[in-house]
Design a protein around this motif. Sequence first.
Motif, PDB file in Angstrom:
ATOM      1  N   ASP A 209       8.920   5.112   0.631  1.00 36.57           N
ATOM      2  CA  ASP A 209       9.004   5.368  -0.460  1.00 36.57           C
ATOM      3  C   ASP A 209       8.458   6.663  -0.519  1.00 36.57           C
ATOM      4  N   GLU A 210       6.929   6.536  -0.486  1.00 38.06           N
ATOM      5  CA  GLU A 210       6.036   7.285  -1.449  1.00 38.06           C
ATOM      6  C   GLU A 210       5.598   8.499   0.119  1.00 38.06           C
ATOM      7  N   GLY A 211       5.257   8.225   1.360  1.00 36.28           N
ATOM      8  CA  GLY A 211       4.984   9.039   2.314  1.00 36.28           C
ATOM      9  C   GLY A 211       3.578   8.176   3.005  1.00 36.28           C
ATOM     10  N   TYR A 212       3.060   7.279   1.424  1.00 38.81           N
ATOM     11  CA  TYR A 212       1.530   6.574   2.316  1.00 38.81           C
ATOM     12  C   TYR A 212       1.601   6.848   3.283  1.00 38.81           C
ATOM     13  N   THR A 213       0.117   7.164   4.263  1.00 44.60           N
ATOM     14  CA  THR A 213      -0.157   6.550   5.381  1.00 44.60           C
ATOM     15  C   THR A 213      -0.997   5.231   5.515  1.00 44.60           C
ATOM     16  N   LEU A 214      -1.341   4.544   6.813  1.00 45.13           N
ATOM     17  CA  LEU A 214      -1.745   3.442   7.346  1.00 45.13           C
ATOM     18  C   LEU A 214      -3.632   3.739   6.720  1.00 45.13           C
TER      19      LEU A 214
ATOM     20  N   ARG B 147      -3.821 -15.537   3.481  1.00 44.63           N
ATOM     21  CA  ARG B 147      -3.604 -14.733   3.047  1.00 44.63           C
ATOM     22  C   ARG B 147      -4.386 -13.697   2.411  1.00 44.63           C
ATOM     23  N   ILE B 148      -4.906 -12.171   2.951  1.00 43.01           N
ATOM     24  CA  ILE B 148      -6.209 -11.508   2.265  1.00 43.01           C
ATOM     25  C   ILE B 148      -4.854 -10.668   1.222  1.00 43.01           C
ATOM     26  N   LEU B 149      -3.969 -10.526   1.070  1.00 43.37           N
ATOM     27  CA  LEU B 149      -3.105  -9.336   0.319  1.00 43.37           C
ATOM     28  C   LEU B 149      -1.883 -10.585  -0.376  1.00 43.37           C
ATOM     29  N   SER B 150      -1.901 -10.368  -1.192  1.00 42.98           N
ATOM     30  CA  SER B 150      -0.822 -11.297  -2.661  1.00 42.98           C
ATOM     31  C   SER B 150       0.814 -11.063  -1.917  1.00 42.98           C
ATOM     32  N   PRO B 151       1.523 -11.641  -1.896  1.00 45.72           N
ATOM     33  CA  PRO B 151       2.666 -10.737  -2.036  1.00 45.72           C
ATOM     34  C   PRO B 151       3.156 -10.242  -2.767  1.00 45.72           C
ATOM     35  N   GLU B 152       2.995  -9.388  -3.422  1.00 42.62           N
ATOM     36  CA  GLU B 152       2.395  -8.159  -4.558  1.00 42.62           C
ATOM     37  C   GLU B 152       2.564  -7.836  -4.221  1.00 42.62           C
ATOM     38  N   ASP B 153       1.255  -7.142  -3.577  1.00 39.97           N
ATOM     39  CA  ASP B 153       0.633  -6.701  -3.205  1.00 39.97           C
ATOM     40  C   ASP B 153       1.253  -6.119  -1.387  1.00 39.97           C
ATOM     41  N   GLU B 154       2.317  -7.246  -0.943  1.00 38.19           N
ATOM     42  CA  GLU B 154       2.488  -6.281   0.360  1.00 38.19           C
ATOM     43  C   GLU B 154       3.799  -5.732  -0.364  1.00 38.19           C
ATOM     44  N   SER B 155       5.191  -6.338  -0.789  1.00 40.94           N
ATOM     45  CA  SER B 155       5.757  -5.261  -1.430  1.00 40.94           C
ATOM     46  C   SER B 155       5.265  -3.894  -2.300  1.00 40.94           C
ATOM     47  N   GLU B 156       4.303  -3.772  -2.240  1.00 39.95           N
ATOM     48  CA  GLU B 156       3.947  -2.678  -2.758  1.00 39.95           C
ATOM     49  C   GLU B 156       2.903  -1.587  -1.916  1.00 39.95           C
ATOM     50  N   ILE B 157       2.815  -2.303  -1.277  1.00 36.01           N
ATOM     51  CA  ILE B 157       2.500  -1.479   0.743  1.00 36.01           C
ATOM     52  C   ILE B 157       3.928  -1.122   1.146  1.00 36.01           C
ATOM     53  N   LYS B 158       4.966  -1.590   0.831  1.00 35.64           N
ATOM     54  CA  LYS B 158       5.959  -1.041   1.474  1.00 35.64           C
ATOM     55  C   LYS B 158       6.514  -0.898   0.701  1.00 35.64           C
ATOM     56  N   LEU B 159       6.379  -0.868  -0.382  1.00 31.01           N
ATOM     57  CA  LEU B 159       7.220   0.594  -1.232  1.00 31.01           C
ATOM     58  C   LEU B 159       6.293   1.487  -0.741  1.00 31.01           C
ATOM     59  N   LYS B 160       4.788   1.262  -1.006  1.00 27.93           N
ATOM     60  CA  LYS B 160       3.766   3.356  -1.213  1.00 27.93           C
ATOM     61  C   LYS B 160       4.639   3.667   0.749  1.00 27.93           C
ATOM     62  N   HIS B 161       4.154   3.077   1.529  1.00 29.71           N
ATOM     63  CA  HIS B 161       4.443   3.782   2.529  1.00 29.71           C
ATOM     64  C   HIS B 161       6.426   4.452   2.517  1.00 29.71           C
TER      65      HIS B 161
END
Length: 103
Positions: free
Chosen positions: A78-83, A62-76
Amino acid sequence: MNEIRISIEIENEDYSKRDELMKCLRRNYEIRFIKENSSYANKKYLQYELTLKDKSKLGRKRILSPEDESEIKLKHYDEGYTLDDLSCLFCVSKATICRTLKR
């Protein structure tokens, strides 16, 4: 019990039978050559030890670590980041971001 020992009979230096068998076995087994026994009438016996492969190590890493994946979910969520924002931020494609959010 993960280890298996096999012996293959080779006649007249024809290794095609062995090569076909090894091709099939490599999918599921680690193959280690043990020894070669010569016999009468141009026959050889090749002995191998087969060990079952660990299936958890197969496939692409996998390219993304589990920490990156959780950060992506949080930013998308909770914080409204787009794809597009997330794909630029983590240097991956939008498809990777979508797959991460589906998990």
